[in-house]
Design a protein around this motif. Structure first.
Motif, PDB file in Angstrom:
ATOM      1  N   GLY A 197     -14.767 -28.994 127.832  1.00 31.56           N
ATOM      2  CA  GLY A 197     -14.480 -29.235 129.245  1.00 31.56           C
ATOM      3  C   GLY A 197     -13.238 -28.537 129.739  1.00 31.56           C
ATOM      4  N   SER A 198     -12.766 -27.557 129.009  1.00 35.04           N
ATOM      5  CA  SER A 198     -11.544 -26.871 129.430  1.00 35.04           C
ATOM      6  C   SER A 198     -11.843 -25.608 130.239  1.00 35.04           C
ATOM      7  CB  SER A 198     -10.699 -26.521 128.202  1.00 35.04           C
ATOM      8  OG  SER A 198     -11.409 -25.630 127.366  1.00 35.04           O
ATOM      9  N   LEU A 199     -13.029 -25.543 130.824  1.00 32.91           N
ATOM     10  CA  LEU A 199     -13.366 -24.367 131.631  1.00 32.91           C
ATOM     11  C   LEU A 199     -12.493 -24.271 132.874  1.00 32.91           C
ATOM     12  CD1 LEU A 199     -17.264 -24.235 131.539  1.00 32.91           C
ATOM     13  CD2 LEU A 199     -15.676 -22.638 130.534  1.00 32.91           C
ATOM     14  N   ASP A 200     -12.176 -25.410 133.472  1.00 31.55           N
ATOM     15  CA  ASP A 200     -11.359 -25.388 134.694  1.00 31.55           C
ATOM     16  C   ASP A 200      -9.962 -24.840 134.433  1.00 31.55           C
ATOM     17  OD1 ASP A 200     -13.441 -26.392 136.180  1.00 31.55           O
ATOM     18  OD2 ASP A 200     -12.830 -28.486 135.870  1.00 31.55           O
ATOM     19  N   SER A 201      -9.423 -25.161 133.282  1.00 32.03           N
ATOM     20  CA  SER A 201      -8.073 -24.665 132.987  1.00 32.03           C
ATOM     21  C   SER A 201      -8.097 -23.229 132.473  1.00 32.03           C
ATOM     22  CB  SER A 201      -7.393 -25.573 131.960  1.00 32.03           C
ATOM     23  OG  SER A 201      -8.101 -25.532 130.735  1.00 32.03           O
ATOM     24  N   ARG A 202      -9.250 -22.750 132.036  1.00 30.51           N
ATOM     25  CA  ARG A 202      -9.345 -21.386 131.501  1.00 30.51           C
ATOM     26  C   ARG A 202     -10.120 -20.456 132.429  1.00 30.51           C
ATOM     27  NH1 ARG A 202     -10.087 -21.468 125.082  1.00 30.51           N
ATOM     28  NH2 ARG A 202      -8.672 -23.155 124.618  1.00 30.51           N
ATOM     29  N   TRP A 203     -10.166 -20.742 133.699  1.00 30.91           N
ATOM     30  CA  TRP A 203     -10.970 -19.935 134.603  1.00 30.91           C
ATOM     31  C   TRP A 203     -10.522 -18.490 134.666  1.00 30.91           C
ATOM     32  CZ3 TRP A 203      -8.840 -17.461 138.723  1.00 30.91           C
ATOM     33  CH2 TRP A 203      -7.569 -17.882 139.123  1.00 30.91           C
ATOM     34  N   THR A 204      -9.260 -18.218 134.361  1.00 30.25           N
ATOM     35  CA  THR A 204      -8.758 -16.845 134.413  1.00 30.25           C
ATOM     36  C   THR A 204      -9.251 -15.999 133.246  1.00 30.25           C
ATOM     37  OG1 THR A 204      -6.745 -17.533 133.268  1.00 30.25           O
ATOM     38  CG2 THR A 204      -6.672 -17.472 135.674  1.00 30.25           C
ATOM     39  N   SER A 205      -9.700 -16.644 132.191  1.00 31.35           N
ATOM     40  CA  SER A 205     -10.172 -15.872 131.026  1.00 31.35           C
ATOM     41  C   SER A 205     -11.686 -15.961 130.823  1.00 31.35           C
ATOM     42  CB  SER A 205      -9.446 -16.339 129.770  1.00 31.35           C
ATOM     43  OG  SER A 205      -9.724 -17.706 129.537  1.00 31.35           O
ATOM     44  N   LEU A 206     -12.405 -16.477 131.811  1.00 30.12           N
ATOM     45  CA  LEU A 206     -13.857 -16.580 131.671  1.00 30.12           C
ATOM     46  C   LEU A 206     -14.562 -15.224 131.679  1.00 30.12           C
ATOM     47  CD1 LEU A 206     -14.774 -19.727 133.787  1.00 30.12           C
ATOM     48  CD2 LEU A 206     -14.666 -19.483 131.316  1.00 30.12           C
ATOM     49  N   TRP A 207     -13.898 -14.206 132.192  1.00 29.19           N
ATOM     50  CA  TRP A 207     -14.493 -12.882 132.190  1.00 29.19           C
ATOM     51  C   TRP A 207     -14.768 -12.391 130.776  1.00 29.19           C
ATOM     52  CZ3 TRP A 207     -11.900  -9.057 129.651  1.00 29.19           C
ATOM     53  CH2 TRP A 207     -10.545  -9.311 129.361  1.00 29.19           C
ATOM     54  N   MET A 208     -14.042 -12.927 129.795  1.00 29.02           N
ATOM     55  CA  MET A 208     -14.234 -12.504 128.402  1.00 29.02           C
ATOM     56  C   MET A 208     -15.590 -12.927 127.854  1.00 29.02           C
ATOM     57  SD  MET A 208     -10.540 -12.862 126.567  1.00 29.02           S
ATOM     58  CE  MET A 208     -10.457 -14.621 126.724  1.00 29.02           C
ATOM     59  N   PHE A 209     -16.163 -14.002 128.405  1.00 29.31           N
ATOM     60  CA  PHE A 209     -17.481 -14.441 127.943  1.00 29.31           C
ATOM     61  C   PHE A 209     -18.509 -13.324 128.099  1.00 29.31           C
ATOM     62  CE2 PHE A 209     -17.106 -19.343 128.483  1.00 29.31           C
ATOM     63  CZ  PHE A 209     -16.146 -19.362 127.494  1.00 29.31           C
ATOM     64  N   ASP A 210     -18.493 -12.660 129.239  1.00 28.36           N
ATOM     65  CA  ASP A 210     -19.439 -11.570 129.479  1.00 28.36           C
ATOM     66  C   ASP A 210     -18.957 -10.242 128.914  1.00 28.36           C
ATOM     67  OD1 ASP A 210     -21.250 -13.204 130.812  1.00 28.36           O
ATOM     68  OD2 ASP A 210     -20.224 -12.924 132.731  1.00 28.36           O
ATOM     69  N   ALA A 211     -17.674 -10.003 129.001  1.00 24.75           N
ATOM     70  CA  ALA A 211     -17.133  -8.717 128.561  1.00 24.75           C
ATOM     71  C   ALA A 211     -17.279  -8.514 127.058  1.00 24.75           C
ATOM     72  CB  ALA A 211     -15.669  -8.600 128.954  1.00 24.75           C
ATOM     73  N   PHE A 212     -17.255  -9.589 126.290  1.00 21.00           N
ATOM     74  CA  PHE A 212     -17.372  -9.466 124.839  1.00 21.00           C
ATOM     75  C   PHE A 212     -18.663  -8.759 124.445  1.00 21.00           C
ATOM     76  CE2 PHE A 212     -19.306 -11.101 120.967  1.00 21.00           C
ATOM     77  CZ  PHE A 212     -18.385 -10.684 120.038  1.00 21.00           C
ATOM     78  N   TRP A 213     -19.771  -9.104 125.095  1.00 18.36           N
ATOM     79  CA  TRP A 213     -21.057  -8.514 124.717  1.00 18.36           C
ATOM     80  C   TRP A 213     -21.087  -7.029 125.009  1.00 18.36           C
ATOM     81  CZ3 TRP A 213     -23.065 -11.544 121.478  1.00 18.36           C
ATOM     82  CH2 TRP A 213     -22.946 -12.916 121.609  1.00 18.36           C
ATOM     83  N   HIS A 214     -20.469  -6.612 126.100  1.00 21.52           N
ATOM     84  CA  HIS A 214     -20.398  -5.194 126.411  1.00 21.52           C
ATOM     85  C   HIS A 214     -19.543  -4.447 125.390  1.00 21.52           C
ATOM     86  CE1 HIS A 214     -22.483  -5.701 130.188  1.00 21.52           C
ATOM     87  NE2 HIS A 214     -21.682  -6.711 130.483  1.00 21.52           N
TER      88      HIS A 214
END
Length: 106
Positions: A43-60
C-alpha cells in the motif's frame, strides 16, 4: 545435443551463452515482479508515486539489454564462417522425400 555430436562447438558455445542470457533475464524478471507485487500489496504506492515510472521503464531496459546481448553475440567476427556452414544432410533427406511422391504417381 545435435551440435555436440556434430562437433560444432562454436555454435554450441553461442547458443549456450544465449540460453544463459535468457535464463538470467527470466530470473531478473521474476525478482522484479516480486518487488512490484510487494510495493503494491504494502500500500505504499501513494508515497512512491514519483518512482512509479520504473515499473514500466524496467521492461524496456530489460528488452534493450537482451537486444544488446544478441547484437554482441551475433556481431561480425572471425568465427562467423563457423556459424554459416551447416551439414547438408537435412536438405538431402528432404529432396528424397520430394522425389518419392512423384515417382509413386507414375
Amino acid at each position: 545435443a545435435q551440435l555436440s555430436t556434430r562437433r560444432q562447438t562454436a555454435k554450441l558455445t553461442l547458443y549456450r551463452r544465449f540460453s544463459s542470457i535468457l535464463l538470467a533475464s527470466i530470473c531478473i524478471s521474476g525478482l522484479w515482479v516480486s518487488w512490484q507485487m510487494g510495493v503494491i500489496v504494502s500500500g505504499s504506492l501513494d508515497s512512491r508515486w514519483t518512482s512509479l515510472w520504473m515499473f514500466d521503464a524496467f521492461w524496456h531496459v530489460l528488452y534493450f539489454g537482451i537486444l544488446l546481448a544478441i547484437c554482441y553475440l551475433w556481431s561480425p567476427s572471425k568465427s562467423n564462417l563457423q556459424y554459416a556452414y551447416m551439414d547438408e544432410l537435412g536438405q538431402e533427406e528432404e529432396e528424397e522425400e520430394e522425389t518419392e511422391p512423384a515417382e509413386r504417381n507414375l
